[in-house]
Design a protein around this motif. Sequence first.
Motif, PDB file in Angstrom:
ATOM      1  N   SER A 146      38.542  13.232 -22.828  1.00 28.48           N
ATOM      2  CA  SER A 146      38.611  14.691 -22.800  1.00 28.48           C
ATOM      3  C   SER A 146      38.947  15.316 -24.146  1.00 28.48           C
ATOM      4  O   SER A 146      38.729  16.508 -24.336  1.00 28.48           O
ATOM      5  CB  SER A 146      39.635  15.148 -21.754  1.00 28.48           C
ATOM      6  N   SER A 147      39.488  14.551 -25.078  1.00 27.17           N
ATOM      7  CA  SER A 147      39.905  15.165 -26.343  1.00 27.17           C
ATOM      8  C   SER A 147      39.121  14.666 -27.554  1.00 27.17           C
ATOM      9  O   SER A 147      39.455  14.999 -28.688  1.00 27.17           O
ATOM     10  CB  SER A 147      41.407  14.934 -26.564  1.00 27.17           C
ATOM     11  N   ILE A 148      38.058  13.891 -27.342  1.00 26.69           N
ATOM     12  CA  ILE A 148      37.256  13.407 -28.468  1.00 26.69           C
ATOM     13  C   ILE A 148      36.503  14.585 -29.096  1.00 26.69           C
ATOM     14  O   ILE A 148      35.782  15.301 -28.400  1.00 26.69           O
ATOM     15  CB  ILE A 148      36.243  12.343 -28.014  1.00 26.69           C
ATOM     16  N   PRO A 149      36.628  14.798 -30.404  1.00 25.41           N
ATOM     17  CA  PRO A 149      35.857  15.882 -31.035  1.00 25.41           C
ATOM     18  C   PRO A 149      34.357  15.687 -30.843  1.00 25.41           C
ATOM     19  O   PRO A 149      33.844  14.559 -30.858  1.00 25.41           O
ATOM     20  CB  PRO A 149      36.256  15.772 -32.518  1.00 25.41           C
ATOM     21  N   ALA A 150      33.655  16.799 -30.693  1.00 23.92           N
ATOM     22  CA  ALA A 150      32.225  16.749 -30.419  1.00 23.92           C
ATOM     23  C   ALA A 150      31.443  16.042 -31.516  1.00 23.92           C
ATOM     24  O   ALA A 150      30.430  15.392 -31.250  1.00 23.92           O
ATOM     25  CB  ALA A 150      31.688  18.165 -30.237  1.00 23.92           C
ATOM     26  N   PHE A 207      43.660  14.683 -30.992  1.00 24.73           N
ATOM     27  CA  PHE A 207      42.931  13.448 -30.725  1.00 24.73           C
ATOM     28  C   PHE A 207      43.413  12.322 -31.633  1.00 24.73           C
ATOM     29  O   PHE A 207      43.684  11.201 -31.172  1.00 24.73           O
ATOM     30  CB  PHE A 207      41.433  13.679 -30.907  1.00 24.73           C
ATOM     31  N   TYR A 208      43.532  12.608 -32.923  1.00 22.55           N
ATOM     32  CA  TYR A 208      43.939  11.560 -33.854  1.00 22.55           C
ATOM     33  C   TYR A 208      45.416  11.186 -33.691  1.00 22.55           C
ATOM     34  O   TYR A 208      45.837  10.108 -34.125  1.00 22.55           O
ATOM     35  CB  TYR A 208      43.635  11.982 -35.296  1.00 22.55           C
ATOM     36  N   ALA A 209      46.185  12.038 -33.040  1.00 20.94           N
ATOM     37  CA  ALA A 209      47.588  11.712 -32.760  1.00 20.94           C
ATOM     38  C   ALA A 209      47.745  10.833 -31.527  1.00 20.94           C
ATOM     39  O   ALA A 209      48.859  10.381 -31.225  1.00 20.94           O
ATOM     40  CB  ALA A 209      48.402  12.994 -32.582  1.00 20.94           C
ATOM     41  N   GLY A 210      46.649  10.579 -30.836  1.00 19.85           N
ATOM     42  CA  GLY A 210      46.718   9.725 -29.642  1.00 19.85           C
ATOM     43  C   GLY A 210      46.020  10.307 -28.437  1.00 19.85           C
ATOM     44  O   GLY A 210      45.747   9.595 -27.473  1.00 19.85           O
ATOM     45  N   GLY A 211      45.775  11.623 -28.460  1.00 15.22           N
ATOM     46  CA  GLY A 211      45.001  12.257 -27.407  1.00 15.22           C
ATOM     47  C   GLY A 211      45.701  12.300 -26.061  1.00 15.22           C
ATOM     48  O   GLY A 211      46.916  12.131 -25.939  1.00 15.22           O
TER      49      GLY A 211
END
Length: 581
Positions: free
Chosen positions: A226-230, A327-331
Amino acid sequence: MTHQPRRKQPADLRSARWFGPADLRSFGHRSRAMQMGYSPEEWQGKPIIAIVNTWSDINPCHTHLRQRAEDVKRGILMAGGLPIELPAISVSESYVKPTTMMYRNMLAMETEELLRSHPIDGAVLMGGCDKTTPGLLLGATSMNIPAVFVPAGPMLRGNWGGKTLGSGSDSWKYWDELRAGKITEQDWLGVEAGIARSHGTCMTMGTASTMTAIAEAVGMVLPGGSSIPAADANHIRLCSESGRRVVEMVWEDLTPQRIQTREAFENAIAVAMAMGCSTNAIIHLIAMARRAGQEIGLDDFERYSRKVPVIGNVRPSGDKYLMEDFFYAGGIRALMGNITQHLHLDCVTCTGKTVGENIEGARVWNDDVIRTVDNPIYGEGSLAVLKGNLAPDGCVIKPAAMDQKFLKHSGPAFVFDDYPSMKKAVEDENYPFTPDSVLVLRNAGPQGGPGMPEWGMLPMPKKLLKMGLRDMLRLSDARMSGTSYGACVLHVAPESYIGGPLALLRTGDIVSIDVDARSIRMEVSDEELARRRAAWTPPPARYERGYGWMFSKHIQQANEGCDFDFLRTDFGAPVSEPVIY
């Protein structure tokens, strides 16, 4: 405990009813499939998977979904299924008027009927722009065949003049700065060009990221999806993996209603509160739960609001970070790992595994972006539900994203019956607004708007902006964007258009709120309100034909999820499968 699959056999597939029998009707189905270039080996004994795609040329959030559908197809083919792409209404938040909320239920109906009427065994749902997530899930839940949701993903962070921009939130911020004379028109053009610089949904914690997080928390998205950048390559891999997984879900008969239990929706509420969610979460989640036969309401949100703090440091509830940072913090897996005491870890998800299994081993890589419950952004949940004589069925406010001095406030109301008259007044520097004033807009609810537009972050009066003020108490039966902020009381129910108490409020009446006490009221006697009600007349009808007429006749109130009454699970007997003559 991990879900134990109950394997289907090829003869059990829905699609086998179309293609399997040795009769004239199935001859027609098979010959038309061959007309399109398919060989019998491509469908015989294989699940047929619908890719319900909300891509369009006028939806910037979904620009990439045309190609991503090909990645989903690749995964389906790898797993031994046959992919069939079915386009659905796109519902672009940026462009659709009067509001995309008018068309969420249309998308839900379209999704349900696309899946019911075609030879489909499972579905991959592709969306993400605000109303597409609940719309797709509502329809798939009612149809109840195995389904996975693929979020479009948030866009990359914006940039202007060395400043990081967040979509929506910084639009409102710099618009007020322009109106106050603090930035130039040239500055404003720079913001306009830099605030949205890739495909994808809003990268603040707006409705889009809120609803995709909720979809994952409920169990309908693959872990972390759900939090992966497009624009991230992980998103391409998510699409292929979702295609592979849904084929297995068909054989396992792992349907939405087996996943979407009451406990799953409680998980979603807990995650929403911890994320610093959009106020729209309440409406959509109530509708989604009730479609799954789960009686979730405002009291459930209030219960979790009191015990789950905001730990996602993402704008607008947070102070500086955006979804890319999250996202990069763990999402979402890392955030859920930090609130396990508030989750039902044994809920089964679309992986066939439990929530606990899905988040096992998740790590936080930046503990300022994803905080702990002992070091929150805000000590309670993202939203608070208020009730009183102005909103007997409830209304909502976002305490973490407002000036805290308005948590308890009383002031005289300035009441407007339509948006144009309110907009004209706030631009008039001679209008007698004061810092204590309560700005009120009515006739902006589900029927009155029509469609409950995102007007609830009412514009600050220019007079107050030039005094250096950036917040005031605002009240309406409208919604607001999840990217919005401020002391905005929203979703007043019942709405004024149908004669809710807000219809009786007059300019000069004192409005009082106490967020800690969860109360809202107008300081008007019951006797006076009775006199006003006797004199009240309904506004004219908004629509006299077509979809708008149907919407107006059947839309439920905000506290009921704004679903159509005839789509409730308890409305009538279950719909049988289509007859294939």
